[in-house]
Design a protein around this motif. Structure first.
Motif, mmCIF file in Angstrom:
data_model
loop_
_atom_site.group_PDB
_atom_site.id
_atom_site.type_symbol
_atom_site.label_atom_id
_atom_site.label_comp_id
_atom_site.label_asym_id
_atom_site.label_seq_id
_atom_site.Cartn_x
_atom_site.Cartn_y
_atom_site.Cartn_z
ATOM 1 N N ALA A 54 47.341 49.835 16.191
ATOM 2 C CA ALA A 54 47.318 51.295 16.371
ATOM 3 C C ALA A 54 47.499 52.009 15.035
ATOM 4 C CB ALA A 54 48.406 51.717 17.353
ATOM 5 N N GLY A 55 48.302 51.442 14.155
ATOM 6 C CA GLY A 55 48.529 52.048 12.845
ATOM 7 C C GLY A 55 47.404 51.834 11.855
ATOM 8 N N GLN A 56 46.666 50.737 12.009
ATOM 9 C CA GLN A 56 45.557 50.416 11.102
ATOM 10 C C GLN A 56 44.421 49.767 11.899
ATOM 11 O OE1 GLN A 56 47.851 47.998 8.204
ATOM 12 N NE2 GLN A 56 47.089 49.449 6.686
ATOM 13 N N PRO A 57 43.743 50.540 12.737
ATOM 14 C CA PRO A 57 42.720 49.943 13.610
ATOM 15 C C PRO A 57 41.541 49.321 12.878
ATOM 16 C CG PRO A 57 42.681 52.342 13.757
ATOM 17 C CD PRO A 57 43.883 51.970 12.946
ATOM 18 N N ASP A 58 41.282 49.722 11.655
ATOM 19 C CA ASP A 58 40.170 49.140 10.900
ATOM 20 C C ASP A 58 40.577 47.857 10.178
ATOM 21 O OD1 ASP A 58 38.532 51.220 11.687
ATOM 22 O OD2 ASP A 58 38.951 52.413 9.893
ATOM 23 N N THR A 59 41.866 47.593 10.110
ATOM 24 C CA THR A 59 42.374 46.447 9.350
ATOM 25 C C THR A 59 42.952 45.353 10.241
ATOM 26 O OG1 THR A 59 42.917 47.923 7.517
ATOM 27 C CG2 THR A 59 43.954 45.774 7.498
ATOM 28 N N VAL A 60 43.596 45.731 11.330
ATOM 29 C CA VAL A 60 44.302 44.771 12.179
ATOM 30 C C VAL A 60 43.571 44.580 13.498
ATOM 31 C CG1 VAL A 60 46.447 44.271 13.419
ATOM 32 C CG2 VAL A 60 46.530 45.369 11.171
ATOM 33 N N ARG A 61 43.341 43.308 13.830
ATOM 34 C CA ARG A 61 42.784 42.962 15.137
ATOM 35 C C ARG A 61 43.653 41.889 15.758
ATOM 36 N NH1 ARG A 61 36.916 41.336 15.297
ATOM 37 N NH2 ARG A 61 37.195 40.326 13.290
ATOM 38 N N GLY A 62 43.599 41.796 17.064
ATOM 39 C CA GLY A 62 44.380 40.793 17.756
ATOM 40 C C GLY A 62 43.559 40.072 18.803
ATOM 41 N N ILE A 63 43.857 38.813 18.970
ATOM 42 C CA ILE A 63 43.283 37.985 20.030
ATOM 43 C C ILE A 63 44.475 37.391 20.768
ATOM 44 C CG2 ILE A 63 41.932 35.923 20.577
ATOM 45 C CD1 ILE A 63 40.416 36.431 17.903
ATOM 46 N N ARG A 64 44.431 37.440 22.088
ATOM 47 C CA ARG A 64 45.580 36.983 22.877
ATOM 48 C C ARG A 64 45.164 35.893 23.851
ATOM 49 N NH1 ARG A 64 49.295 40.903 26.693
ATOM 50 N NH2 ARG A 64 51.154 39.580 26.676
ATOM 51 N N PHE A 65 45.835 34.761 23.769
ATOM 52 C CA PHE A 65 45.635 33.672 24.732
ATOM 53 C C PHE A 65 46.653 33.826 25.855
ATOM 54 C CE2 PHE A 65 44.020 30.389 21.357
ATOM 55 C CZ PHE A 65 42.841 31.103 21.229
ATOM 56 N N ALA A 66 46.234 33.548 27.071
ATOM 57 C CA ALA A 66 47.123 33.647 28.228
ATOM 58 C C ALA A 66 48.196 32.564 28.218
ATOM 59 C CB ALA A 66 46.317 33.562 29.521
ATOM 60 N N ARG A 67 47.886 31.440 27.578
ATOM 61 C CA ARG A 67 48.865 30.359 27.465
ATOM 62 C C ARG A 67 48.677 29.686 26.110
ATOM 63 N NH1 ARG A 67 47.087 25.238 27.893
ATOM 64 N NH2 ARG A 67 45.046 24.818 28.770
ATOM 65 N N ASN A 68 49.548 28.772 25.792
ATOM 66 C CA ASN A 68 49.498 28.094 24.502
ATOM 67 C C ASN A 68 48.405 27.022 24.502
ATOM 68 O OD1 ASN A 68 50.677 25.595 22.785
ATOM 69 N ND2 ASN A 68 51.165 27.535 21.833
ATOM 70 N N TYR A 69 47.442 27.189 23.589
ATOM 71 C CA TYR A 69 46.363 26.206 23.431
ATOM 72 C C TYR A 69 46.500 25.404 22.146
ATOM 73 C CZ TYR A 69 43.879 28.315 27.325
ATOM 74 O OH TYR A 69 43.537 28.769 28.574
ATOM 75 N N GLY A 70 47.402 25.803 21.269
ATOM 76 C CA GLY A 70 47.618 25.090 20.022
ATOM 77 C C GLY A 70 47.004 25.800 18.817
ATOM 78 N N LYS A 71 47.507 25.416 17.641
ATOM 79 C CA LYS A 71 47.095 26.068 16.401
ATOM 80 C C LYS A 71 45.606 25.914 16.111
ATOM 81 C CE LYS A 71 49.837 25.638 12.907
ATOM 82 N NZ LYS A 71 50.524 25.135 11.689
ATOM 83 N N SER A 72 45.034 24.747 16.388
ATOM 84 C CA SER A 72 43.611 24.531 16.100
ATOM 85 C C SER A 72 42.729 25.479 16.903
ATOM 86 C CB SER A 72 43.211 23.086 16.404
ATOM 87 O OG SER A 72 43.838 22.212 15.507
ATOM 88 N N ALA A 73 43.036 25.637 18.179
ATOM 89 C CA ALA A 73 42.252 26.552 19.026
ATOM 90 C C ALA A 73 42.419 27.995 18.557
ATOM 91 C CB ALA A 73 42.674 26.415 20.484
ATOM 92 N N ALA A 74 43.641 28.358 18.169
ATOM 93 C CA ALA A 74 43.889 29.717 17.684
ATOM 94 C C ALA A 74 43.119 29.984 16.389
ATOM 95 C CB ALA A 74 45.386 29.932 17.477
ATOM 96 N N LEU A 75 43.153 29.035 15.471
ATOM 97 C CA LEU A 75 42.394 29.198 14.230
ATOM 98 C C LEU A 75 40.901 29.289 14.496
ATOM 99 C CD1 LEU A 75 44.309 26.737 11.886
ATOM 100 C CD2 LEU A 75 44.141 29.216 11.618
ATOM 101 N N GLN A 76 40.381 28.462 15.371
ATOM 102 C CA GLN A 76 38.951 28.481 15.694
ATOM 103 C C GLN A 76 38.527 29.850 16.208
ATOM 104 O OE1 GLN A 76 36.601 26.168 15.077
ATOM 105 N NE2 GLN A 76 35.083 27.603 15.844
ATOM 106 N N LYS A 77 39.282 30.409 17.159
ATOM 107 C CA LYS A 77 38.941 31.737 17.689
ATOM 108 C C LYS A 77 39.013 32.793 16.597
ATOM 109 C CE LYS A 77 37.676 31.176 21.827
ATOM 110 N NZ LYS A 77 36.262 31.395 22.130
ATOM 111 N N GLY A 78 40.016 32.699 15.754
ATOM 112 C CA GLY A 78 40.134 33.654 14.655
ATOM 113 C C GLY A 78 38.981 33.566 13.684
ATOM 114 N N PHE A 79 38.567 32.341 13.347
ATOM 115 C CA PHE A 79 37.428 32.157 12.436
ATOM 116 C C PHE A 79 36.137 32.676 13.061
ATOM 117 C CE2 PHE A 79 39.736 28.227 10.576
ATOM 118 C CZ PHE A 79 40.518 29.033 9.772
ATOM 119 N N GLU A 80 35.980 32.477 14.356
ATOM 120 C CA GLU A 80 34.786 32.978 15.050
ATOM 121 C C GLU A 80 34.717 34.505 15.005
ATOM 122 O OE1 GLU A 80 34.936 31.363 19.013
ATOM 123 O OE2 GLU A 80 34.500 29.326 18.315
#
Length: 85
Positions: A54-80
């Motif tokens: 909300a403070g920096q909408p052009d700079t900050v984005r978020g992706i939220r998983f409903a449950r823990n999938y692990g660091k590799s899955a989180a990094l993959q989604k972020g890279f995508e």
């Protein structure tokens, strides 16, 4: 977009604001984005990410998983989602 910083996280509400401030200092002068990937946090991490967005909408984005999938899955989604060079 010059740089994308992907931050996988789990229950990090206490450190997210400080981390974002540090990223801002280091990347000053560049066009960048920060993608926080919440890997199923049980604390208020997502609320902090929403606040940062909300403070920096052009700079900050978020992706939220409903449950823990692990660091590799989180990094993959972020890279995508990354738009930086």
């Amino acid at each position: 977009m010059d740089v994308t910083v992907v931050v996988p996280l789990l229950d990090e509400e206490e450190s997210l604001r400080e981390l974002k401030a540090g990223i801002d200092r280091v990347l000053q002068g560049l066009r960048y984005e920060v993608i926080f990937v919440d890997d199923g946090s049980q604390d208020a991490s997502w609320s902090v990410i929403a606040e940062l967005h909300a403070g920096q909408p052009d700079t900050v984005r978020g992706i939220r998983f409903a449950r823990n999938y692990g660091k590799s899955a989180a990094l993959q989604k972020g890279f995508e989602a990354a738009q930086g060079a």
